[in-house]
Write an enzyme that holds these catalytic residues in place. Sequence first.
Site, PDB file in Angstrom:
ATOM      1  CG  HIS A  72     -33.298  35.599 -26.684  1.00 45.17           C
ATOM      2  ND1 HIS A  72     -34.325  35.464 -27.600  1.00 45.17           N
ATOM      3  CD2 HIS A  72     -33.773  35.122 -25.507  1.00 45.17           C
ATOM      4  CE1 HIS A  72     -35.367  34.925 -26.991  1.00 45.17           C
ATOM      5  NE2 HIS A  72     -35.061  34.715 -25.729  1.00 45.17           N
ATOM      6  NE  ARG A 105     -47.088   8.160 -33.573  1.00 48.51           N
ATOM      7  CZ  ARG A 105     -47.154   6.844 -33.519  1.00 48.51           C
ATOM      8  NH1 ARG A 105     -48.098   6.254 -32.807  1.00 48.51           N
ATOM      9  NH2 ARG A 105     -46.288   6.126 -34.179  1.00 48.51           N
ATOM     10  NE  ARG A 119     -46.673  32.393 -28.850  1.00 50.36           N
ATOM     11  CZ  ARG A 119     -47.023  31.240 -28.331  1.00 50.36           C
ATOM     12  NH1 ARG A 119     -47.898  30.466 -28.946  1.00 50.36           N
ATOM     13  NH2 ARG A 119     -46.497  30.828 -27.192  1.00 50.36           N
ATOM     14  CD  GLU A 148     -40.680  37.796 -20.274  1.00 52.64           C
ATOM     15  OE1 GLU A 148     -41.354  38.440 -21.107  1.00 52.64           O
ATOM     16  OE2 GLU A 148     -39.692  37.088 -20.580  1.00 52.64           O
ATOM     17  CE  LYS A 202     -43.462  30.663 -29.272  1.00 47.99           C
ATOM     18  NZ  LYS A 202     -42.564  31.835 -29.413  1.00 47.99           N
ATOM     19  CG  HIS A 216     -35.439  35.277 -20.096  1.00 54.12           C
ATOM     20  ND1 HIS A 216     -34.953  35.341 -21.387  1.00 54.12           N
ATOM     21  CD2 HIS A 216     -36.745  35.612 -20.166  1.00 54.12           C
ATOM     22  CE1 HIS A 216     -35.939  35.689 -22.198  1.00 54.12           C
ATOM     23  NE2 HIS A 216     -37.048  35.864 -21.485  1.00 54.12           N
ATOM     24  CG  HIS A 237     -37.657  38.458 -25.540  1.00 56.63           C
ATOM     25  ND1 HIS A 237     -38.378  39.454 -24.918  1.00 56.63           N
ATOM     26  CD2 HIS A 237     -37.891  37.327 -24.813  1.00 56.63           C
ATOM     27  CE1 HIS A 237     -39.025  38.939 -23.873  1.00 56.63           C
ATOM     28  NE2 HIS A 237     -38.746  37.655 -23.787  1.00 56.63           N
ATOM     29  CD  GLU A 263     -43.060  33.860 -32.521  1.00 56.94           C
ATOM     30  OE1 GLU A 263     -43.247  33.214 -31.481  1.00 56.94           O
ATOM     31  OE2 GLU A 263     -42.018  34.444 -32.782  1.00 56.94           O
ATOM     32  CG  ASN A 313     -40.298  36.993 -29.356  1.00 60.12           C
ATOM     33  OD1 ASN A 313     -40.435  36.363 -28.314  1.00 60.12           O
ATOM     34  ND2 ASN A 313     -40.498  36.455 -30.550  1.00 60.12           N
ATOM     35  CE  LYS A 368     -47.309  33.367 -24.102  1.00 61.11           C
ATOM     36  NZ  LYS A 368     -46.003  32.866 -23.750  1.00 61.11           N
TER      37      LYS A 368
HETATM   38  P1  NAD Z   1     -36.847  28.139 -13.452  1.00 64.07           P
HETATM   39  O1  NAD Z   1     -37.863  27.172 -13.844  1.00 64.07           O
HETATM   40  O2  NAD Z   1     -35.418  27.751 -13.582  1.00 64.07           O
HETATM   41  O3  NAD Z   1     -37.118  28.600 -11.951  1.00 64.07           O
HETATM   42  C1  NAD Z   1     -36.220  29.481 -11.319  1.00 64.07           C
HETATM   43  C2  NAD Z   1     -35.708  28.926  -9.987  1.00 64.07           C
HETATM   44  O4  NAD Z   1     -36.727  29.055  -9.009  1.00 64.07           O
HETATM   45  C3  NAD Z   1     -35.377  27.443 -10.018  1.00 64.07           C
HETATM   46  O5  NAD Z   1     -34.240  27.239  -9.225  1.00 64.07           O
HETATM   47  C4  NAD Z   1     -36.580  26.782  -9.378  1.00 64.07           C
HETATM   48  O6  NAD Z   1     -36.252  25.569  -8.773  1.00 64.07           O
HETATM   49  C5  NAD Z   1     -36.986  27.792  -8.374  1.00 64.07           C
HETATM   50  N1  NAD Z   1     -38.403  27.838  -8.018  1.00 64.07           N
HETATM   51  C6  NAD Z   1     -39.456  27.675  -8.824  1.00 64.07           C
HETATM   52  N2  NAD Z   1     -40.586  27.930  -8.170  1.00 64.07           N
HETATM   53  C7  NAD Z   1     -40.243  28.241  -6.905  1.00 64.07           C
HETATM   54  C8  NAD Z   1     -40.977  28.625  -5.764  1.00 64.07           C
HETATM   55  N3  NAD Z   1     -42.284  28.792  -5.792  1.00 64.07           N
HETATM   56  N4  NAD Z   1     -40.286  28.861  -4.614  1.00 64.07           N
HETATM   57  C9  NAD Z   1     -38.948  28.759  -4.585  1.00 64.07           C
HETATM   58  N5  NAD Z   1     -38.202  28.433  -5.643  1.00 64.07           N
HETATM   59  C10 NAD Z   1     -38.837  28.178  -6.798  1.00 64.07           C
HETATM   60  O7  NAD Z   1     -36.965  29.528 -14.260  1.00 64.07           O
HETATM   61  P2  NAD Z   1     -38.187  30.375 -14.802  1.00 64.07           P
HETATM   62  O8  NAD Z   1     -37.705  31.769 -14.779  1.00 64.07           O
HETATM   63  O9  NAD Z   1     -39.455  30.038 -14.175  1.00 64.07           O
HETATM   64  O10 NAD Z   1     -38.286  29.900 -16.319  1.00 64.07           O
HETATM   65  C11 NAD Z   1     -37.232  30.063 -17.215  1.00 64.07           C
HETATM   66  C12 NAD Z   1     -37.406  29.109 -18.362  1.00 64.07           C
HETATM   67  O11 NAD Z   1     -38.642  29.405 -19.018  1.00 64.07           O
HETATM   68  C13 NAD Z   1     -36.341  29.209 -19.428  1.00 64.07           C
HETATM   69  O12 NAD Z   1     -35.898  27.911 -19.748  1.00 64.07           O
HETATM   70  C14 NAD Z   1     -37.040  29.831 -20.615  1.00 64.07           C
HETATM   71  O13 NAD Z   1     -36.517  29.400 -21.842  1.00 64.07           O
HETATM   72  C15 NAD Z   1     -38.439  29.350 -20.427  1.00 64.07           C
HETATM   73  N6  NAD Z   1     -39.470  30.191 -21.058  1.00 64.07           N
HETATM   74  C16 NAD Z   1     -40.388  29.585 -21.837  1.00 64.07           C
HETATM   75  C17 NAD Z   1     -41.394  30.309 -22.424  1.00 64.07           C
HETATM   76  C18 NAD Z   1     -42.446  29.610 -23.227  1.00 64.07           C
HETATM   77  O14 NAD Z   1     -43.262  30.289 -23.857  1.00 64.07           O
HETATM   78  N7  NAD Z   1     -42.488  28.307 -23.202  1.00 64.07           N
HETATM   79  C19 NAD Z   1     -41.466  31.697 -22.230  1.00 64.07           C
HETATM   80  C20 NAD Z   1     -40.514  32.302 -21.412  1.00 64.07           C
HETATM   81  C21 NAD Z   1     -39.516  31.539 -20.827  1.00 64.07           C
HETATM   82  N1  GLY Z   2     -42.526  33.609 -24.820  1.00 60.26           N
HETATM   83  C1  GLY Z   2     -42.907  33.983 -26.151  1.00 60.26           C
HETATM   84  C2  GLY Z   2     -44.076  33.233 -26.662  1.00 60.26           C
HETATM   85  O1  GLY Z   2     -44.700  32.499 -25.963  1.00 60.26           O
HETATM   86  O2  GLY Z   2     -44.387  33.346 -27.830  1.00 60.26           O
END
Ligand code: NAD
Ligand code: GLY
Length: 397
Positions: free
Chosen positions: A281, A150, A270, A214, A172, A294, A277, A266, A274, A256
């Site tokens: 998306h 939990r 918040r 971003e 999130k 993305h 987006h 949100e 987007n 942020k």
């Molecule tokens: P990712 O985590 O897939 O990383 C991208 C690639 O880079 C991967 O292959 C990873 O292994 C590699 N990598 C990571 N750090 C590295 C480093 N320092 N050196 C070399 N390689 C490295 O992608 P991302 O763009 O970081 O994140 C995308 C994800 O984030 C999506 O799933 C998206 O939905 C999510 N997201 C979440 C939020 C939120 O608010 N929670 C907001 C935006 C995006």
């Molecule tokens: N990535 C959008 C949010 O965190 O609300």
Amino acid sequence: SNQFNETCPIKLNLNHVLTSWTESTIVRDVKIVKVPLEERSYQIVIGPSLLKAVGRKCKQLKLGQSCAVITDDRVEPLYAKPAIDSLKASGFNVTLITIPAGEKSKNLRLVQNCYDQLAQARLERNSFVLALGGGVVGDLAGFVAATYLRGVDFVQVPTTLLSQVDSSVGGKVGVNLKAGKNLVGAFYQPRLVLCDLDTLQTLPPREFKAGLAEVIKYGIIDDARLFKKLESEMERILKQDPKALGSIIAKCCQIKAKVVGADEKESGLRATLNYGHTIGHAIEAITRYGTFLHGEAISIGQIAAGVLSHALCQFPEKDMERIRALFEKAKLPTSLRFTATQREKLMKAMQLDKKVSDGKVKFVLASRIGSVSPGHVVPNDMIHAVLEQIGLESSES
Ligand code: NAD
Ligand code: GLY
């Protein structure tokens, strides 16, 4: 009833309203941004060589004796050892969990697999989970932390530009279902976010640029000065000049942090995060997440949102051009040629977006650079026209 104005912008400049809600302190090259959420407030620490300080930082927070570091198989060989060494040096017992890199790993099967490994390592209620990696690792590890026993404490150590400026901040967390992205999740704030700028040096250039989409977004939604700084410093940023990068990442985190501090779940504000987006998306969805990163999809989405803003919110043409020029300078895509069939698919994909309410697709639109408002319902024929316009521009260039 719609809580937002459907056609015209509510003038919303977060800078004036909220500056005092966010704290930012600078110690040598390390910057600290506070996310203001009362008893759940936490710090985002940004600077070089921070990985080796992660143990000390966790100790300062009086986190429990045992932890699991969740990472992916690309990040593990680069950064797991320094992180684990630092944690061990501060007296923590560490279990390492490595998932395959990539978006496909954000699924419930791997969540279950992590639970099993946590249980096997006998992690207890006072243990914590540390996410070491990009947004995929952060979202999944955060969901594991939110639900195992939990909820156990959670620390984010983001290693991509996107995760440092966006996904690691704000709580999130979640995973994907077959039906769509991020459909299962929670709001679960970390206790600490530690952004080691040095880790960005190994990031593939395409991933780095995608993160810049971003970064530019924050300028458009909240901060004309940031936007201007990006215009003048984009070359330095693309070369990853550490000074330029550190202050820009801190600025994005500050924006942020204040948005999340004002609207954690949100209910309104918040949603401004987007910007770009809605179409972004949909572009990712119709290309099955295989063509664009993305950040690349939301670059095109932000251009489209700019055109809509010009049509509906008196967003000046010259600002539209500045936005386009900045994305081009960052070497991000600004156009996409759609066939008529793709346009139809895109419209359908937008209807399926989880942000749709009452069957209406809502857009975040800008009235000028630095000021946006959410909740705009845009007529379908206007969306069609914008997609056509973007496509036409791509065939000209
Ligand atoms: P990712 O985590 O897939 O990383 C991208 C690639 O880079 C991967 O292959 C990873 O292994 C590699 N990598 C990571 N750090 C590295 C480093 N320092 N050196 C070399 N390689 C490295 O992608 P991302 O763009 O970081 O994140 C995308 C994800 O984030 C999506 O799933 C998206 O939905 C999510 N997201 C979440 C939020 C939120 O608010 N929670 C907001 C935006 C995006
Ligand atoms: N990535 C959008 C949010 O965190 O609300």
